[in-house]
Scaffold this active site. Sequence first.
Site, PDB file in Angstrom:
ATOM      1  N   LYS A   1       0.835  -1.205   0.000  1.00  0.00           N
ATOM      2  CA  LYS A   1       0.000   0.000   0.000  1.00  0.00           C
ATOM      3  C   LYS A   1       0.873   1.259   0.000  1.00  0.00           C
ATOM      4  O   LYS A   1       0.590   2.228  -0.704  1.00  0.00           O
ATOM      5  CB  LYS A   1      -0.955  -0.010   1.205  1.00  0.00           C
ATOM      6  CG  LYS A   1      -2.093  -1.019   1.031  1.00  0.00           C
ATOM      7  CD  LYS A   1      -2.907  -1.259   2.297  1.00  0.00           C
ATOM      8  CE  LYS A   1      -3.946  -2.357   2.052  1.00  0.00           C
ATOM      9  NZ  LYS A   1      -4.749  -2.697   3.235  1.00  0.00           N
TER      10      LYS A   1
ATOM     11  N   GLN B   1      -4.561  -1.275   9.464  1.00  0.00           N
ATOM     12  CA  GLN B   1      -4.597  -2.624   8.881  1.00  0.00           C
ATOM     13  C   GLN B   1      -5.252  -3.599   9.859  1.00  0.00           C
ATOM     14  O   GLN B   1      -4.905  -3.640  11.039  1.00  0.00           O
ATOM     15  CB  GLN B   1      -3.168  -3.072   8.520  1.00  0.00           C
ATOM     16  CG  GLN B   1      -3.088  -4.377   7.771  1.00  0.00           C
ATOM     17  CD  GLN B   1      -3.717  -4.332   6.360  1.00  0.00           C
ATOM     18  OE1 GLN B   1      -3.745  -3.286   5.718  1.00  0.00           O
ATOM     19  NE2 GLN B   1      -4.226  -5.456   5.901  1.00  0.00           N
TER      20      GLN B   1
ATOM     21  N   ASP C   1     -10.950   3.398   4.255  1.00  0.00           N
ATOM     22  CA  ASP C   1     -11.407   2.007   4.169  1.00  0.00           C
ATOM     23  C   ASP C   1     -12.931   1.929   4.077  1.00  0.00           C
ATOM     24  O   ASP C   1     -13.485   0.879   3.738  1.00  0.00           O
ATOM     25  CB  ASP C   1     -10.974   1.225   5.427  1.00  0.00           C
ATOM     26  CG  ASP C   1      -9.708   0.417   5.210  1.00  0.00           C
ATOM     27  OD1 ASP C   1      -9.541  -0.121   4.104  1.00  0.00           O
ATOM     28  OD2 ASP C   1      -8.910   0.324   6.156  1.00  0.00           O
TER      29      ASP C   1
HETATM   30  N1  GUN Z   1      -7.418  -6.492   6.170  1.00  0.00           N
HETATM   31  C1  GUN Z   1      -7.872  -7.209   5.101  1.00  0.00           C
HETATM   32  N2  GUN Z   1      -8.433  -6.407   4.174  1.00  0.00           N
HETATM   33  C2  GUN Z   1      -8.341  -5.144   4.651  1.00  0.00           C
HETATM   34  C3  GUN Z   1      -8.751  -3.895   4.153  1.00  0.00           C
HETATM   35  O1  GUN Z   1      -9.329  -3.760   3.053  1.00  0.00           O
HETATM   36  N3  GUN Z   1      -8.470  -2.820   4.934  1.00  0.00           N
HETATM   37  C4  GUN Z   1      -7.840  -2.954   6.150  1.00  0.00           C
HETATM   38  N4  GUN Z   1      -7.642  -1.846   6.859  1.00  0.00           N
HETATM   39  N5  GUN Z   1      -7.469  -4.110   6.650  1.00  0.00           N
HETATM   40  C5  GUN Z   1      -7.702  -5.194   5.901  1.00  0.00           C
END
Ligand code: GUN
Length: 305
Positions: free
Chosen positions: A66, A110, A133
């Site tokens: 990311k 995350q 998100d």
């Molecule tokens: N863990 C798995 N998928 C995601 C996501 O799309 N965003 C976040 N913040 N954590 C995740």
Amino acid sequence: MTTTQPLDNAPNAEASIIDGKAFAEILRKNVAVGARAFREKRGRAPGLAVVLVGSDPASQVYVKTKMKKALESGIDSFPHLLESDTSEADLLNLIDKLNNDRYVHGILVQLPLPAHIDESKVIAAINPAKDVDGFHPINVGLLGQGKAKLIPCTPLGCLMMLKDQIGDLSGKKAVIVGRSNIVGKPMASLLLQENCTVTIVHSRTRDLITECRQADILVVAIGRAEFIDARAIKPGAVVIDVGINRVEKSGVSVLVGDVDFDSAKDIAAAMTPVPGGVGPMTVACLMKNTLAAAEAIESNTAARY
Ligand code: GUN
């Protein structure tokens, strides 16, 4: 998937492969154009804070990807890599600081978080305008009403690929395998908004295969390696595989999806591969959301909720 049902869905021509990697590259290039314009106007780039608590290997890879893609998209990223024993209070303090940091337009925490931290409390602490998100209860509510500004990245990426592949989704029968807050539920809201007839199936569904075999659109996000195979696919369906599972095959560690690709490709009209399908689109949509959040926050008419 274990089933006693015979394979009576006639084989199709081999499915076309939906190239999420190429699609994501185009999307990120568009974001980079917007990010450059933003920087020229505002004197600084859109900023994304990336918070990781602990050292889960998969999460470490996702976070690194990311941040790398943010840089390539002209977005500043601010990493906060915290020890696994970080207290909930310390994490909430950090969120508060990021909420008030004018260089930060997007906050990504995350998931999953360590068990001693209440995930809901942390998500609810994020300023909804910076919730790239789309997990904050306000944004979840807006999505349910069809008024979302920030849409969860994975379902958004899936929807973009589906629209690119099919065009108008109106009237299509969509089945989603998995009911998670991150993928299944928001995917259902998005497809409903597109006038699909939507069913969510899950671990307690009776006769999951029969349900799946009705689907013109099958989105699989159950988190089990190769759970769905040809027997659950309607000939000509478009199949989106959200799963990423590491398994051993002939003594070699490989990534596979939640769909048994080799059997499904003879039945589906089009499907996403793993890797190279949904994953890159999730990251590209995060960049898209970060730019959108930055523009909304910095514009005169910005709704700060
Ligand atoms: N863990 C798995 N998928 C995601 C996501 O799309 N965003 C976040 N913040 N954590 C995740």
